[in-house]
Design a protein around this motif. Structure first.
Motif, PDB file in Angstrom:
ATOM      1  N   LYS A  21       0.824  -1.207   0.000  1.00  0.00           N
ATOM      2  CA  LYS A  21       0.000   0.000   0.000  1.00  0.00           C
ATOM      3  C   LYS A  21       0.865   1.266   0.000  1.00  0.00           C
ATOM      4  O   LYS A  21       0.570   2.217  -0.720  1.00  0.00           O
ATOM      5  CB  LYS A  21      -0.950  -0.019   1.199  1.00  0.00           C
ATOM      6  CG  LYS A  21      -2.032  -1.085   1.073  1.00  0.00           C
ATOM      7  CD  LYS A  21      -2.965  -1.107   2.261  1.00  0.00           C
ATOM      8  CE  LYS A  21      -3.956   0.010   2.142  1.00  0.00           C
ATOM      9  NZ  LYS A  21      -5.049  -0.083   3.130  1.00  0.00           N
TER      10      LYS A  21
ATOM     11  N   SER B 147      -6.921  -2.663  -1.417  1.00  0.00           N
ATOM     12  CA  SER B 147      -8.201  -1.944  -1.412  1.00  0.00           C
ATOM     13  C   SER B 147      -8.846  -1.924  -0.024  1.00  0.00           C
ATOM     14  O   SER B 147      -9.883  -1.290   0.160  1.00  0.00           O
ATOM     15  CB  SER B 147      -9.179  -2.597  -2.399  1.00  0.00           C
ATOM     16  OG  SER B 147      -9.627  -3.849  -1.917  1.00  0.00           O
ATOM     17  N   ARG B 148      -8.246  -2.574   0.924  1.00  0.00           N
ATOM     18  CA  ARG B 148      -8.853  -2.749   2.246  1.00  0.00           C
ATOM     19  C   ARG B 148      -8.004  -2.130   3.340  1.00  0.00           C
ATOM     20  O   ARG B 148      -6.821  -1.925   3.136  1.00  0.00           O
ATOM     21  CB  ARG B 148      -9.035  -4.248   2.521  1.00  0.00           C
ATOM     22  CG  ARG B 148      -9.857  -4.987   1.491  1.00  0.00           C
ATOM     23  CD  ARG B 148     -11.258  -4.535   1.379  1.00  0.00           C
ATOM     24  NE  ARG B 148     -11.946  -4.775   2.640  1.00  0.00           N
ATOM     25  CZ  ARG B 148     -13.222  -4.642   2.854  1.00  0.00           C
ATOM     26  NH1 ARG B 148     -13.993  -4.249   1.878  1.00  0.00           N
ATOM     27  NH2 ARG B 148     -13.755  -4.862   4.017  1.00  0.00           N
TER      28      ARG B 148
ATOM     29  N   TYR C  22     -12.069  -1.265   4.144  1.00  0.00           N
ATOM     30  CA  TYR C  22     -13.009  -0.428   3.410  1.00  0.00           C
ATOM     31  C   TYR C  22     -12.777   1.042   3.754  1.00  0.00           C
ATOM     32  O   TYR C  22     -12.624   1.407   4.907  1.00  0.00           O
ATOM     33  CB  TYR C  22     -14.458  -0.822   3.753  1.00  0.00           C
ATOM     34  CG  TYR C  22     -15.465  -0.012   2.991  1.00  0.00           C
ATOM     35  CD1 TYR C  22     -15.752  -0.320   1.668  1.00  0.00           C
ATOM     36  CD2 TYR C  22     -16.091   1.075   3.575  1.00  0.00           C
ATOM     37  CE1 TYR C  22     -16.664   0.431   0.938  1.00  0.00           C
ATOM     38  CE2 TYR C  22     -17.007   1.841   2.854  1.00  0.00           C
ATOM     39  CZ  TYR C  22     -17.272   1.515   1.544  1.00  0.00           C
ATOM     40  OH  TYR C  22     -18.168   2.273   0.822  1.00  0.00           O
TER      41      TYR C  22
ATOM     42  N   SER D  50      -8.552   2.455   0.587  1.00  0.00           N
ATOM     43  CA  SER D  50      -7.958   1.876  -0.610  1.00  0.00           C
ATOM     44  C   SER D  50      -6.761   2.701  -1.073  1.00  0.00           C
ATOM     45  O   SER D  50      -6.836   3.929  -1.169  1.00  0.00           O
ATOM     46  CB  SER D  50      -8.996   1.811  -1.732  1.00  0.00           C
ATOM     47  OG  SER D  50      -8.393   1.363  -2.933  1.00  0.00           O
TER      48      SER D  50
ATOM     49  N   TRP E 137      -5.691   2.341  -4.058  1.00  0.00           N
ATOM     50  CA  TRP E 137      -5.893   2.433  -5.500  1.00  0.00           C
ATOM     51  C   TRP E 137      -6.680   3.667  -5.931  1.00  0.00           C
ATOM     52  O   TRP E 137      -6.539   4.112  -7.068  1.00  0.00           O
ATOM     53  CB  TRP E 137      -6.646   1.205  -6.013  1.00  0.00           C
ATOM     54  CG  TRP E 137      -6.055  -0.109  -5.692  1.00  0.00           C
ATOM     55  CD1 TRP E 137      -6.587  -1.071  -4.877  1.00  0.00           C
ATOM     56  CD2 TRP E 137      -4.823  -0.659  -6.174  1.00  0.00           C
ATOM     57  NE1 TRP E 137      -5.765  -2.168  -4.831  1.00  0.00           N
ATOM     58  CE2 TRP E 137      -4.673  -1.944  -5.625  1.00  0.00           C
ATOM     59  CE3 TRP E 137      -3.835  -0.168  -7.033  1.00  0.00           C
ATOM     60  CZ2 TRP E 137      -3.579  -2.749  -5.900  1.00  0.00           C
ATOM     61  CZ3 TRP E 137      -2.732  -0.977  -7.305  1.00  0.00           C
ATOM     62  CH2 TRP E 137      -2.615  -2.246  -6.742  1.00  0.00           C
ATOM     63  N   GLN E 138      -7.500   4.200  -5.085  1.00  0.00           N
ATOM     64  CA  GLN E 138      -8.447   5.232  -5.479  1.00  0.00           C
ATOM     65  C   GLN E 138      -7.759   6.412  -6.173  1.00  0.00           C
ATOM     66  O   GLN E 138      -6.795   6.963  -5.675  1.00  0.00           O
ATOM     67  CB  GLN E 138      -9.231   5.734  -4.271  1.00  0.00           C
ATOM     68  CG  GLN E 138     -10.363   6.643  -4.654  1.00  0.00           C
ATOM     69  CD  GLN E 138     -11.260   6.977  -3.480  1.00  0.00           C
ATOM     70  OE1 GLN E 138     -10.878   6.841  -2.337  1.00  0.00           O
ATOM     71  NE2 GLN E 138     -12.453   7.425  -3.782  1.00  0.00           N
TER      72      GLN E 138
ATOM     73  N   LEU F 279     -12.614   0.171  -8.443  1.00  0.00           N
ATOM     74  CA  LEU F 279     -11.681   0.770  -7.479  1.00  0.00           C
ATOM     75  C   LEU F 279     -11.479   2.265  -7.718  1.00  0.00           C
ATOM     76  O   LEU F 279     -10.678   2.890  -7.038  1.00  0.00           O
ATOM     77  CB  LEU F 279     -10.331   0.045  -7.540  1.00  0.00           C
ATOM     78  CG  LEU F 279     -10.368  -1.420  -7.122  1.00  0.00           C
ATOM     79  CD1 LEU F 279      -9.030  -2.080  -7.407  1.00  0.00           C
ATOM     80  CD2 LEU F 279     -10.753  -1.564  -5.668  1.00  0.00           C
TER      81      LEU F 279
END
Length: 191
Positions: A63, A95-96, A98, A101, A103-104, A134
């Motif tokens: 991440k 992505s977690r 929630y 993320s 990726w956003q 995503l």
């Protein structure tokens, strides 16, 4: 011009992977003000939502590497007409939990190589669906479904003459895509 950092994620763990070779070769086609961060995904545990509150070190590193990049380049093979499980596992992890993320808004590009004549078309289409969910702006054109055949790579691992012009053009489009959408995403996210 400022340095543009691109995270590269290869969806293959195979030592002699065509996609690993493609990732290294197309990286050489980028201008000098672009740098690449190769993100390993083979040491990630299988995704389990129970671990969201205390993600493993390889997950936090994944991440952090994504967040440090202006864009993401996915270089993936096609397994059974879709993305490899190891790639989907990495996507799920980053992505977690929630709302957190990595990726956003990260601009993305997809490329892949296969021995088949349609390259990695189905895997790329499935990956586009995932990335849309995503909220990753993903370059649509030019598409690059590369067939692994004689002459794709020179003896030194660079892109062969027959494919070089196309892949140089693809890389130019991708870098422009990242720069345009990275600026938009950063302005919208308060970065």
């Amino acid at each position: 011009m400022n340095q543009t950092r691109i995270a590269i994620i290869v969806g293959s763990l195979r030592r002699d992977s065509f996609n690993k070779k493609l990732a290294r070769a197309i990286e050489k086609l980028a201008p000098p003000e672009v740098s690449f961060i190769h993100i390993p995904i083979g040491d990630l545990p299988l995704y389990n939502q129970d671990d969201d509150a205390a993600q493993a070190e390889p997950v936090t590193q994944l991440k952090a590497s994504i967040l440090a990049a202006e864009g993401v380049l996915f270089v993936t093979p096609e397994y059974n007409r879709s993305v490899p499980g190891v790639l989907k596992n990495a996507i799920d992890h980053a992505s977690r939990p929630y709302g957190q993320s990595a990726w956003q808004k990260k601009p993305a590009g997809i490329i892949g190589v296969s021995v088949g004549v349609v390259g990695t078309a189905m895997a790329q289409q499935h990956l586009r669906n995932i990335l849309a969910n995503l909220d990753m702006p993903t370059m649509g054109q030019p598409e690059a479904f590369i067939q692994a055949k004689e002459g794709l790579f020179d003896a030194d691992g660079t892109i062969g003459l027959d494919s070089r012009s196309f892949l140089e053009g693809w890389m130019r489009h991708f870098i422009a895509w990242v720069r345009a959408h990275s600026a938009i995403g950063n302005a919208g996210c308060g970065h």
